[in-house]
Design an enzyme around this catalytic site. Structure first.
Site, PDB file in Angstrom:
ATOM      1  N   ARG A 179      41.241 -44.821  31.166  1.00 13.55           N
ATOM      2  CA  ARG A 179      42.405 -45.373  30.259  1.00 13.55           C
ATOM      3  C   ARG A 179      43.579 -44.834  30.852  1.00 13.55           C
ATOM      4  O   ARG A 179      44.440 -45.618  30.910  1.00 13.55           O
ATOM      5  CB  ARG A 179      41.893 -45.201  28.686  1.00 13.55           C
ATOM      6  CG  ARG A 179      40.950 -45.984  28.293  1.00 13.55           C
ATOM      7  CD  ARG A 179      40.693 -46.176  26.582  1.00 13.55           C
ATOM      8  NE  ARG A 179      39.731 -46.648  26.157  1.00 13.55           N
ATOM      9  CZ  ARG A 179      39.357 -46.852  25.036  1.00 13.55           C
ATOM     10  NH1 ARG A 179      40.251 -46.338  24.032  1.00 13.55           N
ATOM     11  NH2 ARG A 179      38.450 -47.490  24.768  1.00 13.55           N
ATOM     12  N   ASP A 198      48.508 -49.493  11.385  1.00 16.88           N
ATOM     13  CA  ASP A 198      47.797 -48.858  12.531  1.00 16.88           C
ATOM     14  C   ASP A 198      48.674 -48.057  13.264  1.00 16.88           C
ATOM     15  O   ASP A 198      49.876 -48.098  13.379  1.00 16.88           O
ATOM     16  CB  ASP A 198      47.299 -49.838  13.340  1.00 16.88           C
ATOM     17  CG  ASP A 198      45.884 -49.476  14.102  1.00 16.88           C
ATOM     18  OD1 ASP A 198      44.840 -49.694  13.620  1.00 16.88           O
ATOM     19  OD2 ASP A 198      45.966 -48.666  15.153  1.00 16.88           O
TER      20      ASP A 198
END
Length: 283
Positions: free
Chosen positions: A44, A143
């Site tokens: 990632r 979030d």
């Protein structure tokens, strides 16, 4: 983990690099990375390294420390977002019963809204309860990952994402895409307008959200925090919860180690311990 470049990998990634990532993610977001996540971290973060045209991980860490704007990209890259419409369906039955028993309900918070399936599911139940989209209930969807919040605000999903949604709800709450959007569905605008999207880091000392909150959905999030961080967040949430409010957790979470803060009232459903820290006033 090898101290040399892994076979077939383009960047050197050492145990020290991995430990730095773990330390920074805990510092920025309170999230503890398992030792088994080294391959995930590499795959990632190399995307950010390539995008920034940096020579390697050490240079990326220097860049990260010098550019606060990169902190959010770092968090976005390493947080996992798994969700579905009406996931753990018994919780939405709990929500329905609570709305029936508490007509004064005014605020629901989905604290890990990811790409939006969970808060939209909440909004559908609320709309069904009132028989209309214009309701007196405020639904906050938050979030830590700003990228998934943008997707949630769009409300566009591959059509297979709503396979488990009832036909009645499909007709009422979704529009089929045409042309470039063929194969996708979009949440109807009236449902999208029921939600307020905002970025919230649960380890921050202040949350930009009004209280008291009648129902908090915080499902399968606490598993990423250590015990001390869980306790801190739970205390903050119980302070924000209405006196008769509900805290709804995920199937993999258990808070038996915090009996002084929170008590179970159903399957992964909790209330604040009476006389502890429940909020009594709104701000």
């Amino acid at each position: 983990m090898s101290e040399l470049r892994p076979l077939g990998k383009e960047y050197i990634f050492t145990s020290a690099h991995f430990n730095t990532v773990k330390s920074l993610l805990y510092q920025f977001a309170g999230i503890k990375l398992a030792e088994s996540k080294d391959a995930m971290v590499y795959s990632r973060l190399v995307r950010r390294i390539r995008a920034l045209k940096l020579p390697g991980f050490s240079d990326y860490f220097d860049y990260l420390q010098a550019n606060e704007s990169e902190h959010q990209e770092f968090i976005n890259a390493l947080t996992t977002n798994q969700t579905a419409f009406f996931r753990e369906p018994h919780h939405f039955e709990v929500l329905k019963r609570h709305l029936q028993a508490h007509p004064q309900t005014k605020r629901i918070w989905c604290a890990a809204s990811s790409t939006g399936e969970e808060p939209y599911s909440i909004a559908m139940v609320v709309a069904e309860h009132f028989g209309r989209f214009n309701t007196p209930i405020e639904i906050i969807a938050s979030d830590i990952d700003s990228a998934v919040l943008k997707k949630a605000q769009l409300g566009i999903y591959p059509i297979e994402r709503i396979e488990t949604v009832s036909d009645e709800r499909k007709k009422m709450f979704f529009q089929r895409g045409k042309g470039a959007q063929l194969g996708n569905v979009r949440v109807v605008p009236e449902l999208r307008q029921m939600l307020q999207f905002t970025r919230i880091n649960l380890v921050d000392n202040f949350w930009s959200i009004k209280t008291p909150i009648d129902i908090i959905f915080c499902r399968n999030v606490m598993i990423y925090f250590d015990k001390a961080t869980q306790e801190s967040i739970l205390k903050h949430m119980m302070l924000s919860l209405a006196e008769d409010g509900l805290y709804i957790a995920g199937h993999s979470e258990n808070f038996n180690m915090f009996p002084q803060i929170i008590t179970p009232v159903g399957q992964t459903t909790y209330k604040a311990v009476k006389g502890s820290v429940s909020a009594k006033t709104e701000y």
